[in-house]
Design an enzyme around this catalytic site. Sequence first.
Site, short mmCIF file in Angstrom:
data_model
loop_
_atom_site.label_atom_id
_atom_site.label_comp_id
_atom_site.label_asym_id
_atom_site.label_seq_id
_atom_site.Cartn_x
_atom_site.Cartn_y
_atom_site.Cartn_z
N CYS A 80 0.83 -1.17 -0.22
CA CYS A 80 0.03 -0.07 0.06
C CYS A 80 0.86 1.20 -0.04
O CYS A 80 1.67 1.57 -1.02
CB CYS A 80 -1.02 0.10 1.13
SG CYS A 80 -2.44 1.08 0.90
N HIS A 185 -3.79 -4.78 0.37
CA HIS A 185 -3.12 -5.34 1.71
C HIS A 185 -3.33 -7.07 1.82
O HIS A 185 -4.39 -7.34 2.03
CB HIS A 185 -3.99 -4.75 2.93
CG HIS A 185 -3.62 -3.24 3.20
ND1 HIS A 185 -2.57 -2.62 3.83
CD2 HIS A 185 -4.47 -2.26 2.52
CE1 HIS A 185 -2.75 -1.54 3.79
NE2 HIS A 185 -3.73 -0.94 3.17
N GLU A 187 -1.85 -8.64 4.12
CA GLU A 187 -2.28 -9.12 5.30
C GLU A 187 -3.77 -9.12 5.82
O GLU A 187 -4.16 -9.54 6.89
CB GLU A 187 -1.32 -8.05 6.33
CG GLU A 187 -1.82 -6.84 6.67
CD GLU A 187 -1.60 -5.67 5.43
OE1 GLU A 187 -1.84 -4.81 5.70
OE2 GLU A 187 -1.06 -6.32 4.46
#
Length: 204
Positions: A80, A185, A187
């Site tokens: 990001c 993202h 994660e």
Amino acid sequence: MIVIIDYGLGNLRSVAGAVRKLGFDPLISNRPEDLLKAEKLILPGVGAFGDGMKNLQALGIIDLLNTQVMHKKKPILGICLGAQLMTMESVEFGHHRGLGWVDASVMKLDVRDKGLNIPHVGWNDLWQTKPDVLWNEIPEQALFYYVHSYHIHCRNPEIVIGECDYGGRFTAAFHQDNMFATQFHPEKSQLQGLNVLKNFLTKA
């Protein structure tokens, strides 16, 4: 050793938690000695481009990162804002110089005439525009999670490995030499996001 670079603007705990789920033991750090020892680096980020560069400058680690990434070719994954900082410049809240590792600029998403909201928040398709180690065992048009108002424009289309469509196509991921980057993202993207992280950690 995997080092997640702490420059005060990253969702560090989420990234570290995802990496730990994969069986690795990452270190969150901005200490030069740790960056030097790292086998792989992750540059996460949430926030404004100008603040990110200011924080990196205040830590005094930009020259060290330039050496590790550009000269020693240490593998790095930008996420990001971390991906955006790898570029030459951004127009977010003024004009700001980036790390300059890739020939690209960060521009505002232009979706006002399409009835879409900014920021772009939520799950969206990923179009794999080129085969890449990041996409190992990732199905076509897998969903990933995005949170951003600005996007990366790569002047060399050859480095773009994935795109997303939100009122028009934009770069969702790029790979140049030892540098990998995702606008989404991983994660926060559940199983497929973990697979992208695993591919970087085991194959890059």
